[in-house]
Structure formats: C-alpha cells, structure tokens
Scaffold this motif. Sequence first.
Motif, PDB file in Angstrom:
ATOM      1  N   SER A  89     -27.018  12.990  18.989  1.00  0.00           N
ATOM      2  CA  SER A  89     -27.268  14.335  18.463  1.00  0.00           C
ATOM      3  C   SER A  89     -26.301  15.349  19.063  1.00  0.00           C
ATOM      4  O   SER A  89     -25.759  16.207  18.358  1.00  0.00           O
ATOM      5  N   LEU A  92     -22.974  15.023  17.551  1.00  0.00           N
ATOM      6  CA  LEU A  92     -22.952  15.609  16.210  1.00  0.00           C
ATOM      7  C   LEU A  92     -22.764  17.120  16.294  1.00  0.00           C
ATOM      8  O   LEU A  92     -21.990  17.706  15.523  1.00  0.00           O
ATOM      9  N   HIS A 189     -29.086   8.589  12.964  1.00  0.00           N
ATOM     10  CA  HIS A 189     -28.123   9.637  12.651  1.00  0.00           C
ATOM     11  C   HIS A 189     -27.372   9.397  11.348  1.00  0.00           C
ATOM     12  O   HIS A 189     -26.828  10.334  10.774  1.00  0.00           O
ATOM     13  N   GLY A 208     -22.321   9.206  16.178  1.00  0.00           N
ATOM     14  CA  GLY A 208     -23.691   8.730  16.104  1.00  0.00           C
ATOM     15  C   GLY A 208     -24.047   8.019  14.827  1.00  0.00           C
ATOM     16  O   GLY A 208     -25.205   7.684  14.593  1.00  0.00           O
TER      17      GLY A 208
END
Length: 211
Positions: A89, A92, A189, A208
């Motif tokens: 995360s 990202l 993800h 991810g």
Amino acid sequence: MTTIRHVLFDADGVLQEIPGGFYHSAEPLLGERTREILNLASEHERPLLASDDDFLPVLDGVLREYHLDVPAADLYAAVWQNIATSAASLDLVRGLRDAGYGVHLGTNQVRRRADHMRATMPYDELFDVKLYSCDLGVAKPDAAFFQKAATRIGAEPAAILFIDDHFPNVEGARSTGMAAVHWRIKEGHDVLLERLAEHAVAPDVGPGASA
C-alpha cells in the motif's frame, strides 16, 4: 468527467492492519468475552473520534464494567497501538505521487491513537495533507468530513478519489461529489489497481501488483 488529481487514503484496512486482527490481539487479556468487550469499547470510542478527549479513561471504564483486573493501558497497547503497515500500500502511494497525483491521508482516529500514528508511522513524510478526524472535529462517514478534506487539500471534490474499507464511508465521500473506491488489504493490490484504473488513475509503476 473531472480528471482525478488527488487520492485520499483511509488508514486502517487500507494502509495498515492490526496483526492477527482486532479481536485476536486482545484475547490473551480478555478471554472468552473479548468480542463483547471490544464491541462495547468501540461504541464508546466513536464519539471521541471528533474530539480531543482521551480514550484511555473510557476504556478503563469498560473494563471496570466487566470487573476485569486488566490495565487499560495494556489493552490499548495490545490492540490500538498494535499496527503494521502494508508495504504494498505504501509503495502504491509513492507510485501515485511519482505519477503527479496529490496523495493524502483521511482517517478516523481518537487523539491518543492519532498522536501514536504520527510518532511511529511514516505518514507525515508520505502524504501531502494529513486529515485526522480528531483534528477536523468531524468523523467519517459524515459528509462534512469530506467537505473539510477537500478544502484542506485545495481541490474540488470531483478531483479527489477516496479509498476506504468501510462502505458507509465510501458512500459519504460520494455524497459530496468525490469518486470513491471500496477496498481492503486482504483483497489484494491487483484488485485496487483495477478499481483505480476504472477512474483513469494509475501509479507510474504497479507496485504491489503481486501482493
């Protein structure tokens, strides 16, 4: 359609998790009534999300109701301060920032936990704008949270995409004109990247994607 230029991330369930889960982490202290006790504590926590009041005395009161000789500080540390970030995360978020998006944090937190997150999580340097409900004086899913968020970000709601693991919060964001995605870490993800792509939002690289 307005182009999305900002992405607003929830924290719990999107950027971070409690290892083992909310209830599991408390079982060694609370035993077989763990779920009941934590559910009651959460009910009492909700009004504090939009205030400066300390949650620890409230948690202590719940434990006293159950006649448990467990220090509230120990339970709080085992559950509310037991946080692990998702590396995928965070990657990202960095990828979206590298692609030119504004990246922001929008989370419901009592003051004590917000202070802990600021001190221990990498969010201050990772996000452009950090929006904690205890600072805003209003909590998700109230539309006012998202209206204040847009003002702090400095963008029209339609230029902001919000990501949250609780659907009522997603609906709250949409009610103000924000685009919003319902997603939680356990979905993987790949799924999040697909949902972002539906709004023409993509990081420079797909970090991810295999998570």
